[in-house]
Motif scaffolding. Sequence first.
Motif, PDB file in Angstrom:
ATOM      1  N   GLY A   1     -17.793 -79.973  23.539  1.00 21.41           N
ATOM      2  CA  GLY A   1     -18.812 -78.946  23.756  1.00 21.41           C
ATOM      3  C   GLY A   1     -19.663 -78.753  22.508  1.00 21.41           C
ATOM      4  N   LYS A   2     -18.994 -78.622  21.375  1.00 21.54           N
ATOM      5  CA  LYS A   2     -19.721 -78.484  20.106  1.00 21.54           C
ATOM      6  C   LYS A   2     -20.566 -79.729  19.854  1.00 21.54           C
ATOM      7  CE  LYS A   2     -19.142 -77.384  15.229  1.00 21.54           C
ATOM      8  NZ  LYS A   2     -18.180 -77.028  14.169  1.00 21.54           N
TER       9      LYS A   2
ATOM     10  N   ASN B   1     -17.979 -64.817  30.983  1.00 18.62           N
ATOM     11  CA  ASN B   1     -17.426 -66.058  30.435  1.00 18.62           C
ATOM     12  C   ASN B   1     -17.121 -65.919  28.937  1.00 18.62           C
ATOM     13  OD1 ASN B   1     -16.742 -68.678  29.832  1.00 18.62           O
ATOM     14  ND2 ASN B   1     -18.427 -69.586  30.987  1.00 18.62           N
ATOM     15  N   LYS B   2     -16.098 -65.138  28.638  1.00 17.15           N
ATOM     16  CA  LYS B   2     -15.751 -64.849  27.244  1.00 17.15           C
ATOM     17  C   LYS B   2     -15.432 -66.097  26.422  1.00 17.15           C
ATOM     18  CE  LYS B   2     -13.056 -61.792  24.275  1.00 17.15           C
ATOM     19  NZ  LYS B   2     -13.843 -62.174  23.151  1.00 17.15           N
ATOM     20  N   PRO B   3     -14.704 -67.081  26.967  1.00 19.44           N
ATOM     21  CA  PRO B   3     -14.462 -68.279  26.148  1.00 19.44           C
ATOM     22  C   PRO B   3     -15.761 -68.961  25.696  1.00 19.44           C
ATOM     23  CG  PRO B   3     -12.993 -68.273  28.046  1.00 19.44           C
ATOM     24  CD  PRO B   3     -13.970 -67.148  28.246  1.00 19.44           C
ATOM     25  N   SER B   4     -16.738 -69.046  26.597  1.00 22.06           N
ATOM     26  CA  SER B   4     -18.014 -69.663  26.224  1.00 22.06           C
ATOM     27  C   SER B   4     -18.784 -68.782  25.254  1.00 22.06           C
ATOM     28  CB  SER B   4     -18.860 -69.947  27.464  1.00 22.06           C
ATOM     29  OG  SER B   4     -18.257 -70.963  28.229  1.00 22.06           O
ATOM     30  N   ILE B   5     -18.798 -67.478  25.487  1.00 24.86           N
ATOM     31  CA  ILE B   5     -19.490 -66.562  24.580  1.00 24.86           C
ATOM     32  C   ILE B   5     -18.911 -66.681  23.177  1.00 24.86           C
ATOM     33  CG2 ILE B   5     -19.872 -64.122  24.037  1.00 24.86           C
ATOM     34  CD1 ILE B   5     -20.032 -63.682  27.144  1.00 24.86           C
ATOM     35  N   ASP B   6     -17.593 -66.661  23.070  1.00 25.53           N
ATOM     36  CA  ASP B   6     -16.946 -66.792  21.753  1.00 25.53           C
ATOM     37  C   ASP B   6     -17.299 -68.129  21.107  1.00 25.53           C
ATOM     38  OD1 ASP B   6     -15.818 -64.297  22.130  1.00 25.53           O
ATOM     39  OD2 ASP B   6     -13.843 -65.071  22.687  1.00 25.53           O
ATOM     40  N   PHE B   7     -17.329 -69.178  21.904  1.00 24.50           N
ATOM     41  CA  PHE B   7     -17.695 -70.501  21.398  1.00 24.50           C
ATOM     42  C   PHE B   7     -19.126 -70.491  20.862  1.00 24.50           C
ATOM     43  CE2 PHE B   7     -19.805 -74.543  22.793  1.00 24.50           C
ATOM     44  CZ  PHE B   7     -19.359 -75.335  21.736  1.00 24.50           C
ATOM     45  N   TYR B   8     -20.062 -69.955  21.639  1.00 28.85           N
ATOM     46  CA  TYR B   8     -21.462 -69.934  21.210  1.00 28.85           C
ATOM     47  C   TYR B   8     -21.642 -69.092  19.954  1.00 28.85           C
ATOM     48  CZ  TYR B   8     -22.367 -71.919  25.836  1.00 28.85           C
ATOM     49  OH  TYR B   8     -22.362 -72.711  26.951  1.00 28.85           O
ATOM     50  N   LEU B   9     -20.965 -67.954  19.879  1.00 30.35           N
ATOM     51  CA  LEU B   9     -21.050 -67.119  18.691  1.00 30.35           C
ATOM     52  C   LEU B   9     -20.513 -67.854  17.465  1.00 30.35           C
ATOM     53  CD1 LEU B   9     -19.983 -63.647  20.160  1.00 30.35           C
ATOM     54  CD2 LEU B   9     -22.288 -64.354  19.454  1.00 30.35           C
ATOM     55  N   SER B  10     -19.455 -68.658  17.663  1.00 33.65           N
ATOM     56  CA  SER B  10     -18.878 -69.408  16.539  1.00 33.65           C
ATOM     57  C   SER B  10     -19.844 -70.451  15.987  1.00 33.65           C
ATOM     58  CB  SER B  10     -17.563 -70.081  16.957  1.00 33.65           C
ATOM     59  OG  SER B  10     -17.807 -71.253  17.727  1.00 33.65           O
ATOM     60  N   LEU B  11     -20.826 -70.849  16.810  1.00 32.57           N
ATOM     61  CA  LEU B  11     -21.832 -71.820  16.372  1.00 32.57           C
ATOM     62  C   LEU B  11     -23.009 -71.151  15.666  1.00 32.57           C
ATOM     63  CD1 LEU B  11     -22.023 -74.088  19.553  1.00 32.57           C
ATOM     64  CD2 LEU B  11     -20.750 -74.523  17.443  1.00 32.57           C
ATOM     65  N   GLY B  12     -23.025 -69.828  15.678  1.00 36.24           N
ATOM     66  CA  GLY B  12     -24.132 -69.102  15.069  1.00 36.24           C
ATOM     67  C   GLY B  12     -25.203 -68.682  16.067  1.00 36.24           C
TER      68      GLY B  12
END
Length: 158
Positions: free
Chosen positions: A98-99, A125-136
Amino acid sequence: MIEKQFRFATEDDLTLILDFIRQLAEYEDMLDEVVATEELLNEWIFEKKVAEVIFALEDDVEVGFALFFHNFSTFLGKAGIYLEDLFVKPEYRGKGYGKGLIKKLASIAVERNCGRLEWWCLDWNKPSIDFYLSLGAEPMDEWTVYRITGDTLKRLAK
């Protein structure tokens, strides 16, 4: 770490593209909303060229996909990339695909001199939200999405 491999879709991938779309829709509990066909995808992606698809590969097997297209920012005065769909098969999640797809889209945006990369994400979709936030990525809290489709669109067009 193994370098991630990507490739752009071709017309030979229509079945695969539709399969990824259906898997994503199933994940989002929206499978009944998928009316896309291989013929429609061929028309809009490959004939009219209004969207593009890239695949993430593991050992030459497609494990994820991203469907995107160009939009335009009047404020920036240039095009951007809008990510319509991103999906990685469940058994390949957590391996960086994904990244990798997001990074690939960012590099395409930079190569094409685009002003931004953006997308929507379902609120639940919390897993995706957390993932996107981790990317900035930054959520656009002050914006509301509006949509007109189907019969409403046809009535409005009259």
